[in-house]
Structure formats: structure tokens, C-alpha cells
Design a protein around this motif. Structure first.
Motif, PDB file in Angstrom:
ATOM      1  N   ALA A  88       1.044  -1.316   0.078  1.00  0.00           N
ATOM      2  CA  ALA A  88      -0.087  -0.133  -0.121  1.00  0.00           C
ATOM      3  C   ALA A  88       0.709   1.396  -0.061  1.00  0.00           C
ATOM      4  CB  ALA A  88      -0.807  -0.025   1.305  1.00  0.00           C
TER       5      ALA A  88
ATOM      6  N   ASN B 195      -3.997   2.821  12.606  1.00  0.00           N
ATOM      7  CA  ASN B 195      -2.927   2.341  13.152  1.00  0.00           C
ATOM      8  C   ASN B 195      -2.241   3.581  13.804  1.00  0.00           C
ATOM      9  OD1 ASN B 195      -0.667   1.224  13.817  1.00  0.00           O
ATOM     10  ND2 ASN B 195       0.513   1.173  11.542  1.00  0.00           N
TER      11      ASN B 195
ATOM     12  N   TYR C 152      -5.924  -2.734   7.038  1.00  0.00           N
ATOM     13  CA  TYR C 152      -6.535  -3.677   8.144  1.00  0.00           C
ATOM     14  C   TYR C 152      -7.961  -3.905   7.901  1.00  0.00           C
ATOM     15  CZ  TYR C 152      -1.845  -2.451  10.176  1.00  0.00           C
ATOM     16  OH  TYR C 152      -0.562  -1.842  10.232  1.00  0.00           O
TER      17      TYR C 152
ATOM     18  N   LYS D 248      -1.263  -7.927   5.307  1.00  0.00           N
ATOM     19  CA  LYS D 248      -1.757  -8.340   6.577  1.00  0.00           C
ATOM     20  C   LYS D 248      -2.614  -9.434   6.425  1.00  0.00           C
ATOM     21  CE  LYS D 248      -0.027  -4.196   7.709  1.00  0.00           C
ATOM     22  NZ  LYS D 248       1.314  -3.775   8.379  1.00  0.00           N
TER      23      LYS D 248
HETATM   24  N1  PMP Z   1      -1.321   1.656   5.924  1.00  0.00           N
HETATM   25  C1  PMP Z   1      -1.180   1.396   7.259  1.00  0.00           C
HETATM   26  C2  PMP Z   1      -2.207   1.868   8.107  1.00  0.00           C
HETATM   27  C3  PMP Z   1      -0.425   0.402   7.550  1.00  0.00           C
HETATM   28  O1  PMP Z   1      -0.015   0.264   8.947  1.00  0.00           O
HETATM   29  C4  PMP Z   1       0.671   0.016   6.661  1.00  0.00           C
HETATM   30  C5  PMP Z   1       1.610  -1.111   7.146  1.00  0.00           C
HETATM   31  N2  PMP Z   1       2.346  -0.935   8.226  1.00  0.00           N
HETATM   32  C6  PMP Z   1       0.471   0.377   5.515  1.00  0.00           C
HETATM   33  C7  PMP Z   1      -0.506   1.155   5.080  1.00  0.00           C
HETATM   34  C8  PMP Z   1       1.440  -0.247   4.269  1.00  0.00           C
HETATM   35  O2  PMP Z   1       1.380  -1.592   4.248  1.00  0.00           O
HETATM   36  P1  PMP Z   1       2.060  -2.326   2.984  1.00  0.00           P
HETATM   37  O3  PMP Z   1       3.062  -1.135   2.209  1.00  0.00           O
HETATM   38  O4  PMP Z   1       2.875  -3.260   3.529  1.00  0.00           O
HETATM   39  O5  PMP Z   1       1.016  -2.609   2.052  1.00  0.00           O
END
Ligand code: PMP
Length: 359
Positions: free
Chosen positions: A91, A165, A195, A222
Motif C-alpha cells: 500500500a 494504526n 487492516y 496483513k
Molecule cells: N497503511 C497502514 C495504516 C499501515 O499500517 C501499513 C503498514 N504498516 C501500510 C499502510 C503499508 O502497508 P504495505 O505497504 O505493507 O502494504
């Protein structure tokens, strides 16, 4: 030649790793319970691992159709057009692609505080400015339009994290809509649902299709257990679809990650089991931990323990790695990710011993 002035750019601080802590403390990594990075304790789907194995000996080639296959599968799942799905390295990658597509130098993004650090980092990388709205422990980090709109001053992007988060609170969909209504037409409301699978509330993705100013972030890191592969996506308004080809990094996401994500999407049992465990574990932490906790819709629980750094440090001595939330601006809190049932039970017992010892 020196790098440009990067003093405004703080490095990303991840949760501590098992190897690092084991080395530091002379412990066996297998004796540690790592609950600091909101990872999936069940590991990846076996089908995803098999897909990686099958394609591993072809990584000499540039990615081919896996990326478009994944885009089409995600689009079908959410009932949107393929062009509305921006596959990305995590993300995080989607946050970058949206920053590139939305921000002119000097444009602002409004982000939650405390909140996920990368919104601000990406905004600054793209020569934008960061403004903040506050979520507070007094009301369980409650999220509503009024809190966001009080701080709003015409920013190009407003980030909403649901579940949030590090607190696990959620933003109801009608509140997201109220923000989008009040900030139209100059603002893109980005709802981060990294999430989302763990929550009992509906996704904001249908809103993306109904309007032209809401985008949603999702990840395979996740619930799907593919954090190490760095694969995620955003769902963007129809009119934004065309911008993807102009802002993404060539090939956008890697072949093994796309193959694994395709296989993971088909393994409904694995996701279901992961979500079920996380829901059980967060309830267990909330009810059994001897410290006040925040109601969480994610695969983690925020707890108020007095001195977060000291508690996290003492917990490590007992073999449990949790996240000290000082870097989130919450020095009195720790964030505990959900583990398997066995890990979670053991971790809560060890944390309670730690808290009793420190009293
Ligand atoms: N958004 C939130 C709220 C997160 O906590 C995280 C990862 N800690 C991410 C985005 C990014 O996730 P990823 O790049 O692993 O998909």
C-alpha cells in the motif's frame, strides 16, 4: 556532490525484528514471540508459496501478464473497472502513486496524528506540505468528520485510516462521505483500509465508484500474509485511472508478488482463518491484559502502560517483542499485534508479569 537537504525527511522506523533482538540479547530467535509489526502469524497461504516456487526460475524475465491478471481479479472482486485498480509495491507504493498523481509542489496533505508515518513521508518526498488532525486517547481515538474538518484547510489529499494504526479505531462510512462532501471538489479523500479485512465495518470501495473524490488503499501484507513481497493496491475514481500509466514505476509490482497475490485471493480459507484468529486474539488481549486498552478493529491492540519504552524493553527480556509507540507520539502506549492463539495467550501472560514487575 551531496544529497539535497533531507533534514525534513525522517526515516521510517519499523517494528523490531526477531533476528535483531535475538542477537542483541543472546537468545534463540525461536524462543521469541514477535508482535511488533502487525504481521500474519499463520504465515502466507500455501498456495501463494507454491505460486512463487513455480515461477521462481523465470525471474530473469520482466513481468508479463500477472500484473494485468491481478488487476482484473481485484477489479472483479470489488465490482470496479480494471483501470480503477492501481497495483503497487505494498500500500506504501500506492501512497506514492497517489502523491505523484495528486500533488503539485507546495500542495498539502492532511494526515491523522498519531498515524501511519508514510503519508507524511510520501507527501514530503513529492514536495508537498503536511498538516495534521488530532485523534486522542480520551475518546478511544474516535474518528468522525467533525474532527477532520476542524483541521481542514483546502488540502489536496485527506488521509483517513480505518482501522486506524496504531489505535484500531474505525471511521464510519457516513463520516467518510461527510468529509468528501465538505471538501469537494478540490480534495481526494484517501481511505486506508490496510487492516480492512479484520474490521466488522464495510469497505469504502463502493463510495469510490459512486463519487469522483474518494480512493481506497488495500494491501496483501496483513490478512493475506504477504508483507515480505511488498504488494498492495489502491482503488481510484474512474477519472483517475488514466493517470496510473503516467505515475507508476515501470512494471508497477514484481512478478512473484503478483503471482502470489493471485493465488492468495483464491485461498479464502487462509484469509478467513487469519481474520478469525486476529479477532479472537484482540479480544483476548483486551480482556486479559492488566492495562487499559483501546477497542480495536485491527490485528493489534493499543495499551496504555505508563512508560511504553520501558515496558517494551522489559517485555523483550521475557521474549515478547511489542511496539513502543513513542515514534507515534504516544510514549505512554505500546501496540501489541495479534499472534496465534498460543502465542497471544503466552504473550499476554508474560506482559502481565512484566507490568507487575515494573509496578
Ligand atoms: N497503511 C497502514 C495504516 C499501515 O499500517 C501499513 C503498514 N504498516 C501500510 C499502510 C503499508 O502497508 P504495505 O505497504 O505493507 O502494504
Amino acid at each position: 556532490m551531496e544529497p539535497r537537504d533531507l533534514s525534513d525527511h525522517s526515516p521510517y522506523v519499523p517494528g523490531r525484528g526477531v533476528e535483531e533482538v535475538a542477537r542483541e540479547r543472546g537468545l534463540d530467535p525461536d524462543d521469541l514471540i514477535k508482535l511488533s509489526s502487525n504481521e500474519n502469524p499463520h504465515g502466507p497461504s500455501p498456495a501463494a508459496v507454491e505460486a512463487i516456487r513455480e515461477h521462481a526460475d523465470r525471474v530473469n524475465q520482466y513481468p508479463k501478464s500477472s500484473h494485468t491478471d491481478l488487476t482484473a481479479k481485484i477489479a472483479e472482486r470489488w465490482g470496479v473497472d480494471d483501470e480503477q485498480v492501481w497495483v503497487s509495491p505494498g500500500a506504501d507504493g500506492s501512497i506514492d502513486y497517489l502523491s505523484r498523481a495528486a500533488l503539485e509542489p507546495g500542495d498539502e496533505a492532511l494526515v491523522p496524528s498519531p498515524g501511519f508515518a508514510y503519508y507524511a513521508m510520501s507527501t514530503r518526498y513529492h514536495h508537498g506540505e503536511v498538516t495534521e488532525y488530532a485523534l486522542t486517547p480520551d475518546d478511544g481515538f474516535a474518528q468522525d468528520a467533525e474532527t477532520v474538518l476542524r483541521a481542514y484547510g483546502g488540502e489536496r489529499i485527506v488521509y483517513v485510516t480505518s482501522p486506524h494504526n496504531p489505535s484500531g479505531s474505525t471511521m464510519p462510512l457516513d463520516e467518510v462521505e461527510a468529509i468528501a462532501d465538505a471538501t469537494a471538489p478540490e480534495t481526494l479523500v484517501v481511505v486506508d483500509e490496510a487492516y480492512g479485512e479484520f474490521a466488522d465495518v464495510d469497505s469504502a470501495i463502493p463510495l469510490v465508484d459512486e463519487r469522483d473524490d474518494v480512493a481506497v488503499l488495500r494491501t496483501f501484507s496483513k490478512a493475506y500474509g504477504l508483507a515480505g513481497l511488498r504488494i498492495g493496491y489502491s482503488v481510484v475514481p474512474e477519472a483517475w485511472g488514466e493517470a496510473y500509466a503516467r505515475v507508476n514505476t515501470p512494471f508497477a509490482a514484481n512478478e512473484l508478488a503478483c503471482r502470489a497475490a493471485l493465488a492468495a485471493l483464491d485461498d479464502a480459507d487462509h484469509v478467513e482463518q487469519s481474520v478469525e484468529t486476529a479477532r479472537w486474539a484482540r479480544e483476548h488481549i483486551e480482556s486479559e491484559l492488566d492495562a487499559p486498552t483501546v477497542d480495536s478493529a485491527g490485528n493489534f491492540v493499543l495499551a496504555a502502560v505508563g512508560d511504553g519504552e520501558r515496558v517494551a524493553e522489559a517485555a523483550q527480556e521475557r521474549g515478547v517483542i511489542i511496539r513502543d509507540c513513542t515514534s507515534f507520539g504516544l510514549p505512554e502506549h505500546v501496540r501489541i499485534s495479534t499472534g496465534t492463539r498460543e502465542e497471544t495467550r503466552e504473550a499476554v501472560d508474560l506482559l502481565n508479569e512484566t507490568l507487575a514487575d515494573l509496578e
